[in-house]
Design a protein around this motif. Structure first.
Motif, PDB file in Angstrom:
ATOM      1  N   SER A  83       0.835  -1.206   0.000  1.00 53.21           N
ATOM      2  CA  SER A  83       0.000   0.000   0.000  1.00 53.21           C
ATOM      3  C   SER A  83       0.869   1.256   0.000  1.00 53.21           C
ATOM      4  O   SER A  83       1.966   1.271   0.571  1.00 53.21           O
ATOM      5  N   HIS A  84       0.365   2.302  -0.644  1.00 55.11           N
ATOM      6  CA  HIS A  84       1.037   3.605  -0.628  1.00 55.11           C
ATOM      7  C   HIS A  84      -0.016   4.704  -0.572  1.00 55.11           C
ATOM      8  O   HIS A  84      -1.213   4.440  -0.746  1.00 55.11           O
ATOM      9  N   CYS A 129       4.996   9.606   0.096  1.00 52.50           N
ATOM     10  CA  CYS A 129       4.181   8.520   0.629  1.00 52.50           C
ATOM     11  C   CYS A 129       4.181   8.611   2.153  1.00 52.50           C
ATOM     12  O   CYS A 129       5.187   8.952   2.765  1.00 52.50           O
ATOM     13  N   VAL A 131       3.054   5.965   4.128  1.00 59.39           N
ATOM     14  CA  VAL A 131       2.949   4.607   4.672  1.00 59.39           C
ATOM     15  C   VAL A 131       4.341   4.198   5.173  1.00 59.39           C
ATOM     16  O   VAL A 131       5.313   4.330   4.432  1.00 59.39           O
ATOM     17  N   HIS A 136       9.534   4.293   3.337  1.00 60.37           N
ATOM     18  CA  HIS A 136       9.076   4.625   1.988  1.00 60.37           C
ATOM     19  C   HIS A 136       9.730   5.914   1.483  1.00 60.37           C
ATOM     20  O   HIS A 136       9.972   6.067   0.285  1.00 60.37           O
ATOM     21  N   MET A 141      10.088   7.686  -2.326  1.00 58.30           N
ATOM     22  CA  MET A 141       8.706   8.028  -2.681  1.00 58.30           C
ATOM     23  C   MET A 141       8.385   9.487  -2.324  1.00 58.30           C
ATOM     24  O   MET A 141       7.673   9.765  -1.356  1.00 58.30           O
TER      25      MET A 141
HETATM   26 CU   LIG Z   1       4.756   4.060  -0.014  1.00 59.40          CU
END
Ligand SMILES: [Cu+2]
Length: 383
Positions: A83-84, A129, A131, A136, A141
């Motif tokens: 998941s992101h 991101c 998460v 991440h 990200m």
């Molecule tokens: Cu992520």
């Protein structure tokens, strides 16, 4: 430019009706099988964001540019195994759209989502991101968001500029990227790659990383940091650097700047109007925050445009031949290549066979080749 490309594709497929000024919005995707290259050619695994139309992720993610007062629908799809989200750092979005999973939503594997907000304030912002955030982030990200005004002023009543120069600082720890199994507390991360717009060292001397100026035309440096380090910048006096904005808002009083600290997550807009004929560097120091040690340094090249004539011809990405191909494709020059399919999955990485890449047995489709110098080239396989 990406919007333009999407429109061209729709024109080619669907005829003229979709192209009467209304362009399909581009879509971001998240990927966990990308690579970035160090100056010596070493490939480092990254996670990140890319345009679906491009088919590969980049470090940093694509620059997102909007116009003040625009209602933004940021389309996002996540084909990757985890998941992101997209956290819109510094933008005044409502809770449901800010990408913090606990208070908005996760975008799980195979899911699409649209983040919606109105770009109320012009300025420099970031996205990343949210998460397992430190992991991440370290993996790559993140990206920058600019909200511009159509009249090319920084803010209402603010100064005019001729062009933006987005400058996103970040760092990564190679050990973590090579073996991305755990998240670290923020203060435990010891980066060993220190980057400006995703590159470092002599990669910053590639023409697309040099800031060329026209004398008398101010440039808006859009500075933002996703680094774990404290950034300490040195602006030579010939740049005539003035800071006008901090964290997406105008400062009450602009100030002349020679040295500037930028903490993680902060953004500044600094105008430069360098003296004619100047050719020099903005110094960028990366300081470890808990230890207060200087961990790395980079230099951003700023140069009078008249000194750069003729360099661009060397930058053109090598074209492969034949293209499309049934069995193999050749490039002049590069010794190795990474190849991604249209969903951003790495399908080949390694040396070329006397300049050739053999594609017998590959699926029909479009592929993107990325060379150690960062140049990209697309090709098609047909059967
Ligand atoms: Cu992520």
């Amino acid at each position: 430019m990406n919007q333009f490309r999407v429109c061209l594709m729709i024109c080619a497929i669907g005829g003229a009706s979709l192209c009467s000024g209304q362009m399909a919005p581009p879509q971001l995707f998240s990927g966990m099988e990308g690579y970035t290259f160090l100056p010596d050619g070493t490939a480092i695994p990254i996670w990140g964001y890319g345009w679906v139309a491009d088919g590969y992720i980049t470090l940093p993610g694509p620059l997102l540019e909007y116009t003040q007062d625009e209602f933004v629908q940021l389309n996002f799809t996540n084909p990757s195994p985890e998941s992101h989200t997209i956290h819109l750092h510094g933008l005044d979005v409502d809770q449901a759209n800010d990408g913090v999973p606990a208070t908005s939503f996760f975008v799980v594997t195979g899911q699409e989502a649209t983040y919606e907000f109105t770009a109320d304030y012009p300025g420099t912002f970031l996205y990343h991101c949210h998460v397992t955030t430190t992991l991440h982030l370290t993996m790559g990200m993140y990206g920058m968001i600019l909200v511009n005004r159509p009249d090319m002023t920084l803010f209402e009543g603010g100064p005019s500029y001729a062009k933006n120069a987005p400058i996103l600082f970040s760092d990564l720890a190679i050990e973590t990227n090579v073996d991305a199994v755990q998240s670290f507390p923020f203060h435990d991360i010891r980066p060993d790659v220190f980057m400006v717009n995703g590159v470092s060292g002599n990669q910053l001397e590639q023409p697309d990383h040099i800031i060329d100026f026209e004398p008398g035309e101010p440039i808006a440096l859009r500075l933002g940091s996703m680094a774990y380090s404290l950034m300490r910048l040195d602006f030579p006096s010939e740049l005539n650097a003035t800071c006008y904005m901090s964290d997406g808002r105008p400062l009450p009083e602009p100030f002349d700047v020679e040295e500037m600290d930028i903490f993680p997550g902060e953004r500044f807009t600094v105008m430069i109007e360098p003296v004619e004929g100047w050719d020099g560097y903005i110094g960028c120091e990366f300081w470890n925050i808990p230890d207060q040690e200087l961990d790395g340094e980079q230099s951003i090249h700023v140069r009078d445009k008249s000194l750069s004539v003729g360099e661009w011809s060397e930058l053109i990405a090598p074209l492969g031949y034949p293209n499309p191909t049934r069995s193999s494709i050749s490039w002049n020059g590069p010794a190795s290549v990474s190849v991604f399919d249209v969903s951003g999955v790495l399908v080949f990485q390694g040396p070329l066979d006397q300049g050739q890449l053999h594609v017998n047995g590959w699926s029909t489709g479009m592929y993107t080749a990325i060379f150690p110098d960062g140049n990209r080239s697309r090709f098609s396989v047909i059967h």
